[in-house]
Motif scaffolding. Structure first.
Motif, mmCIF file in Angstrom:
data_model
loop_
_atom_site.group_PDB
_atom_site.id
_atom_site.type_symbol
_atom_site.label_atom_id
_atom_site.label_comp_id
_atom_site.label_asym_id
_atom_site.label_seq_id
_atom_site.Cartn_x
_atom_site.Cartn_y
_atom_site.Cartn_z
ATOM 1 N N ARG A 174 0.820 -1.217 0.000
ATOM 2 C CA ARG A 174 0.000 0.000 0.000
ATOM 3 C C ARG A 174 0.851 1.263 0.000
ATOM 4 N NH1 ARG A 174 -3.922 -1.934 -1.746
ATOM 5 N NH2 ARG A 174 -4.908 -3.635 -0.689
ATOM 6 N N ARG A 177 2.759 16.936 1.133
ATOM 7 C CA ARG A 177 2.652 18.293 1.648
ATOM 8 C C ARG A 177 1.199 18.665 1.858
ATOM 9 N NH1 ARG A 177 5.774 21.321 -1.917
ATOM 10 N NH2 ARG A 177 7.490 20.372 -0.795
ATOM 11 N N ARG A 178 0.317 18.174 0.969
ATOM 12 C CA ARG A 178 -1.093 18.523 1.091
ATOM 13 C C ARG A 178 -1.757 17.724 2.208
ATOM 14 N NH1 ARG A 178 -3.559 21.697 -1.640
ATOM 15 N NH2 ARG A 178 -2.566 22.768 -3.362
ATOM 16 N N ARG A 179 -1.403 16.470 2.355
ATOM 17 C CA ARG A 179 -2.058 15.658 3.372
ATOM 18 C C ARG A 179 -1.042 14.675 3.917
ATOM 19 N NH1 ARG A 179 -3.782 11.297 1.152
ATOM 20 N NH2 ARG A 179 -5.279 11.136 2.806
ATOM 21 N N ARG A 180 -1.144 14.426 5.222
ATOM 22 C CA ARG A 180 -0.172 13.545 5.862
ATOM 23 C C ARG A 180 -0.462 12.109 5.462
ATOM 24 N NH1 ARG A 180 2.033 17.320 5.759
ATOM 25 N NH2 ARG A 180 1.783 19.117 7.086
ATOM 26 N N ASP A 238 -4.603 3.492 -0.777
ATOM 27 C CA ASP A 238 -6.006 3.234 -0.444
ATOM 28 C C ASP A 238 -6.853 4.485 -0.440
ATOM 29 O OD1 ASP A 238 -5.667 0.571 -0.102
ATOM 30 O OD2 ASP A 238 -5.065 0.783 1.981
ATOM 31 N N HIS A 279 -10.544 7.419 -2.320
ATOM 32 C CA HIS A 279 -11.844 8.069 -2.202
ATOM 33 C C HIS A 279 -11.720 9.574 -2.331
ATOM 34 C CE1 HIS A 279 -10.290 8.338 1.887
ATOM 35 N NE2 HIS A 279 -11.042 9.394 2.005
ATOM 36 N N LEU A 280 -10.471 10.093 -2.208
ATOM 37 C CA LEU A 280 -10.275 11.528 -2.401
ATOM 38 C C LEU A 280 -10.465 11.926 -3.855
ATOM 39 C CD1 LEU A 280 -7.226 12.275 -0.166
ATOM 40 C CD2 LEU A 280 -9.531 13.110 0.101
ATOM 41 N N LYS A 338 -12.933 11.229 -5.736
ATOM 42 C CA LYS A 338 -14.309 11.139 -6.221
ATOM 43 C C LYS A 338 -14.925 12.502 -6.462
ATOM 44 C CE LYS A 338 -16.496 10.835 -1.700
ATOM 45 N NZ LYS A 338 -17.186 9.971 -0.741
ATOM 46 N N PRO A 352 -7.908 -3.716 2.648
ATOM 47 C CA PRO A 352 -9.044 -2.829 2.408
ATOM 48 C C PRO A 352 -9.925 -3.283 1.243
ATOM 49 C CG PRO A 352 -6.981 -1.621 2.467
ATOM 50 C CD PRO A 352 -6.646 -3.057 2.383
ATOM 51 N N PRO A 384 -7.740 28.318 -0.441
ATOM 52 C CA PRO A 384 -6.877 27.475 -1.259
ATOM 53 C C PRO A 384 -5.436 27.460 -0.772
ATOM 54 C CG PRO A 384 -7.517 29.468 -2.423
ATOM 55 C CD PRO A 384 -8.325 29.413 -1.186
ATOM 56 N N MET A 392 -4.705 20.927 2.412
ATOM 57 C CA MET A 392 -5.764 20.060 2.907
ATOM 58 C C MET A 392 -5.725 20.006 4.419
ATOM 59 S SD MET A 392 -7.340 18.596 0.343
ATOM 60 C CE MET A 392 -7.926 17.092 1.075
ATOM 61 N N TYR A 413 -5.870 14.496 7.718
ATOM 62 C CA TYR A 413 -6.762 13.427 7.315
ATOM 63 C C TYR A 413 -7.464 12.845 8.526
ATOM 64 C CZ TYR A 413 -8.248 8.989 5.418
ATOM 65 O OH TYR A 413 -8.971 7.916 5.040
ATOM 66 N N GLY A 467 -10.336 10.754 7.975
ATOM 67 C CA GLY A 467 -11.177 9.680 7.472
ATOM 68 C C GLY A 467 -12.457 10.163 6.826
ATOM 69 N N VAL A 505 -12.811 13.269 4.656
ATOM 70 C CA VAL A 505 -12.525 14.502 3.935
ATOM 71 C C VAL A 505 -13.520 14.632 2.798
ATOM 72 C CG1 VAL A 505 -10.816 15.764 2.639
ATOM 73 C CG2 VAL A 505 -10.113 14.330 4.527
ATOM 74 N N GLN A 506 -14.346 15.631 2.845
ATOM 75 C CA GLN A 506 -15.435 15.726 1.862
ATOM 76 C C GLN A 506 -15.141 16.724 0.752
ATOM 77 O OE1 GLN A 506 -18.028 13.900 1.457
ATOM 78 N NE2 GLN A 506 -17.689 12.648 3.260
ATOM 79 N N VAL A 529 -12.639 19.169 -1.523
ATOM 80 C CA VAL A 529 -11.284 19.437 -1.984
ATOM 81 C C VAL A 529 -11.358 20.741 -2.753
ATOM 82 C CG1 VAL A 529 -9.369 18.611 -3.341
ATOM 83 C CG2 VAL A 529 -10.829 16.989 -2.153
ATOM 84 N N SER A 554 -8.880 22.803 -3.811
ATOM 85 C CA SER A 554 -7.886 23.210 -4.799
ATOM 86 C C SER A 554 -7.204 22.006 -5.394
ATOM 87 C CB SER A 554 -6.831 24.106 -4.155
ATOM 88 O OG SER A 554 -6.242 23.427 -3.083
#
Lengths: 101, 235
Positions: A27, A86-89, A94, A97-98, A100, B105, B219, B223, B226, B228, B230-231, B233, B235
């Motif tokens: 993963r 940098r944007r998300r840890r 997996d 879902h980001l 979508k 998963p 922007p 983000m 996280y 679990g 995150v609805q 986005v 930018s």
């Protein structure tokens, strides 16, 4: 003369398969990148083996180009990984879902 | 069964000297153990080190097949540059934590992966056994070893790359420049983004319990952490 090319090809197949399994099973994006490197190395080994078997330098030239492209791919790929981090840890495969919309 | 396999294998090995056969066996074992280590190591740093082991084994196999220059390039470029880059990114991002190998998963993905790769491996073996590779036709690249005019593999490979494959060689030069520019663009932080990160850090210092709720959604904030769910986005 070294061992028969069949052994080298068998080893190349095995190495490619291990890399493919790792790419599908792991993963962590970084480890998946390493598995891609394994598969590229398997292809390189097969190229060099055929270059020896067929006494043709084309296979070795191809390995040269594969090395260059692999280096470029790793540089850009790791740049993308750093940008995602940098944007998300965290960067596991997996989190699709980001995507979508 | 074993005797039949051995009877088939012995003539293949018999053509090689004991040194060559031993070198191949040791290098092949190194390659396979390293590759297995890459996909089973939980720690990404260990995976990178096992990758170095595999790359060295492949370099030995290159030497065994008279590709000395490629073996040197393999060690310098792969083990020296690419793996160091991997390790640098792992340490830089601080992801050298344990990886969960059991949690699945996507249900049934892992067994399916093994089955599919097994099928691919079987297909490759069947192709390798049944196909006659040597058609006798010569490629445009030239011979690797000419017994009448013995040359080093560096000379042969250099001549091939700088004459037959000159145009692809130029293209790879352009590719490398594009890759460098792309990496700089990807890794560079804009001034606004850097400012937003600084403010995030300061807020996280004041309120360690809720680092994901401090972003205002602009922007430049990046983000939120996280959690679990995150609805949006932006930018």
């Amino acid at each position: 003369m070294s061992v028969d090319p069949k052994f080298y090809l068998a080893l190349s197949f095995a190495l490619f398969s291990i890399g493919a399994v790792g790419l599908l099973v792991r993963r962590n994006v970084l480890v998946m990148f390493m598995c891609v490197e394994l598969m590229l190395n398997a292809a390189n080994l097969a190229f060099v083996t055929f270059a020896r078997k067929l006494n043709d330098v084309g296979g070795q030239s191809m390995v040269f180009f594969v090395l260059v492209v692999a280096a470029a791919e790793v540089v850009v790929g790791l740049g993308i990984v750093v940008a995602i981090f940098r944007r998300r840890r965290g960067a596991t495969a997996d989190d699709f879902h980001l995507m979508k919309g | 069964m074993t005797a039949a396999v051995l009877a088939h294998l012995v003539p293949l090995v018999a053509g090689a000297s004991a040194v060559d056969a031993t070198t191949f066996a040791v290098a092949a074992l190194t390659v396979l153990v390293g590759a297995a280590g890459v996909i089973f190591a939980r720690n990404p740093v260990h995976a990178a080190l096992m990758l170095v082991m595999t790359l060295f084994g492949v370099a030995v196999l290159f030497v065994e097949q008279q590709a000395n220059f490629l073996a040197a390039v393999q060690v310098i470029v792969y083990a020296g540059a690419i793996v160091v880059l991997f390790l640098f990114v792992i340490m830089f991002l601080g992801v050298d934590k344990q990886d969960d190998l059991e949690h699945d998963p996507l249900r049934g993905q892992r067994p399916l992966a093994y089955v599919l790769v097994g099928l691919v491996l079987a297909a490759m073996v069947v192709l390798g056994v049944t196909t006659h590779w040597d058609t006798g036709a010569r490629s445009v690249a030239g011979v690797a070893r000419d017994s009448a005019h013995p040359q080093s593999d560096v000379a042969v490979l250099g001549k091939s790359v700088f004459t037959t494959y000159l145009f692809p060689f130029e293209i790879t030069a352009a590719l490398l420049v594009i890759a460098v520019v792309g990496a700089v663009v990807l890794a560079r932080r804009s001034a606004a983004e850097a400012q937003g990160d600084d403010r995030d850090d300061a807020e996280m210092g004041e309120d360690p319990d809720g680092p994901g709720t401090t972003g205002s959604g602009g922007p430049e904030d990046g983000m939120p952490a996280y959690d679990g769910d995150v609805q949006e986005v932006t930018s």
